[in-house]
Scaffold this active site. Structure first.
Site, short mmCIF file in Angstrom:
data_model
loop_
_atom_site.label_atom_id
_atom_site.label_comp_id
_atom_site.label_asym_id
_atom_site.label_seq_id
_atom_site.Cartn_x
_atom_site.Cartn_y
_atom_site.Cartn_z
N ASP A 1 4.38 -10.54 -19.39
CA ASP A 1 3.32 -9.57 -19.10
C ASP A 1 2.56 -9.96 -17.83
O ASP A 1 2.45 -11.15 -17.51
CB ASP A 1 2.36 -9.50 -20.29
CG ASP A 1 1.48 -8.25 -20.24
OD1 ASP A 1 1.79 -7.32 -19.46
OD2 ASP A 1 0.47 -8.22 -20.97
N HIS B 1 7.14 -5.76 -10.70
CA HIS B 1 8.33 -5.83 -11.57
C HIS B 1 9.48 -6.53 -10.84
O HIS B 1 10.25 -7.27 -11.44
CB HIS B 1 8.74 -4.44 -12.02
CG HIS B 1 7.74 -3.80 -12.95
ND1 HIS B 1 7.22 -4.48 -14.04
CD2 HIS B 1 7.15 -2.58 -12.96
CE1 HIS B 1 6.36 -3.69 -14.68
NE2 HIS B 1 6.30 -2.53 -14.04
N LEU C 1 23.86 -21.05 -23.20
CA LEU C 1 22.62 -20.36 -23.60
C LEU C 1 22.88 -18.92 -24.05
O LEU C 1 23.58 -18.17 -23.37
CB LEU C 1 21.67 -20.34 -22.38
CG LEU C 1 20.37 -19.56 -22.57
CD1 LEU C 1 19.38 -20.34 -23.42
CD2 LEU C 1 19.72 -19.25 -21.20
#
Ligand code: FPP
Length: 249
Positions: free
Chosen positions: A28, A45, A139
Site C-alpha cells: 500500500d 504503481h 520460491l
C-alpha cells in the site's frame, strides 16, 4: 533452498532457523508516494512494480518458501477506470518482462483469486507465466489478483455445500482441514507474517483466515520505498515475536 548460506543470513542480522515459511505483503501507498512527488498515481504503481524484483529476489535467497503479494483486490475494480487500466497494463508488462528472470531463479508463479475475471490481456499473461514456471521448485510466488478473502470463503462454502448436497460429504465431516483445502492457498505453508506498507493498520479483506496466527507488521513506509533493508527490518521484528498459538510456553 536458500541461495544464502547460514553465515550470510546471520550477517544480515537474521537467525537462519527462524526464517518464515510464508510471508504476505499488502503493498500500500503507491498513490501517496506519487502524490508527494507531484506525479500521477500511475507513476506510483510503476515504482511499486519496480520494487518487486529486489523483494522477490531476497525472499528467494533467504529460503522463504512462499511469498504472497496483494496486487489487485475484488474491491479495486471500484477505482477510476484509467487506474484499473494502468494496473492491468502493468500486470501484462510485469509478467512479460520479468518472466525470464523469475524462471531462471526457479520461481513458481501461482495466482490466488478469481483471475479468470481479469480482462483477456492480463489473464493470458498470468496464465503463460503460471504454465512456464509450474515445474519450478524454488520460491512460490503467489500473486493475489481479483482476490478477496470473503469471496474466497464464499467459494469454499459453495464447493463444500455442493458436496454435502450430493451426498459426497456429510455436514459433520466438514472440518478445518477440508475448509482450508477449498481456499486458494491450498498446499501452501501456513502464513507466518503479513507486512502492510503505507501506514494503515488493517487487513483489507486479505487472507483473513490464513492470517489467524500470522504475525502482523505495519510500517509507514510507502510500498515504492520498501527496499530490501526495510524488508530485513520486518523479518528481524518477526524473529523477535513470541508465537504462542494460544498456549503457554
Ligand atoms: C495500493 O496502493 C496498491 C495497489 C492497489 C496496487 C498494488 C500493485 C502493484 C504494486 C503493482 C502491480 C503488481 C504486479 C504483481 C505487477 P494505493 O494506490 O492504494 O496507494 P494509496 O493508498 O497511497 O493511494
Amino acid at each position: 533452498m536458500a541461495a544464502y548460506d547460514e553465515t550470510k543470513i546471520r550477517a544480515l542480522g537474521l537467525n537462519p532457523q527462524g526464517i518464515p515459511k510464508h510471508v504476505a505483503i499488502i503493498m500500500d501507498g503507491n498513490g501517496r508516494w506519487a502524490k508527494n512527488r507531484r506525479l500521477p498515481r500511475s507513476a506510483g504503481h510503476r515504482a511499486g512494480t519496480d520494487r518487486l524484483r529486489g523483494i522477490i529476489r531476497l525472499s528467494s535467497d533467504l529460503g522463504i518458501a512462499s511469498l504472497t503479494l496483494y496486487a489487485f483486490s475484488t474491491e479495486n475494480w471500484k477505482r477510476p477506470s484509467d487506474e484499473v487500466g494502468t494496473l492491468m497494463g502493468l500486470l501484462i508488462e510485469y509478467f512479460t518482462n520479468e518472466i525470464d528472470e523469475l524462471h531462471e531463479n526457479n520461481v513458481r508463479i501461482q495466482i490466488i483469486g478469481a483471475y479468470e475475471g481479469l480482462p483477456a490481456g492480463p489473464r493470458a499473461a498470468v496464465e503463460r507465466a503460471m504454465k512456464r514456471t509450474e515445474a519450478n521448485t524454488g520460491l512460490n510466488l503467489n500473486i493475489a489478483l481479483n482476490y478477496g478473502s470473503r469471496a474466497e470463503l464464499v467459494r469454499a462454502v459453495r464447493v463444500l455445500s455442493k458436496k454435502a448436497v450430493s451426498g459426497e460429504l456429510l455436514p459433520q465431516e466438514i472440518d478445518e482441514a477440508l475448509l482450508f483445502d477449498c481456499l486458494y492457498t491450498k498446499g501452501l505453508p501456513q502464513l507466518d507474517l503479513v507486512i502492510r506498507t503505507g501506514g494503515e493498520m488493517r487487513l483489507s479483506n486479505f487472507m483473513l483466515l490464513q492470517a489467524a496466527y500470522a504475525e502482523l507488521y505495519f510500517t509507514d513506509t510507502y510500498w515504492p520505498d520498501f527496499n530490501e533493508k526495510k524488508y530485513i527490518e520486518a523479518l528481524k521484528e518477526f524473529q523477535r515475536r513470541d508465537r504462542r498459538y494460544g498456549t503457554v510456553k
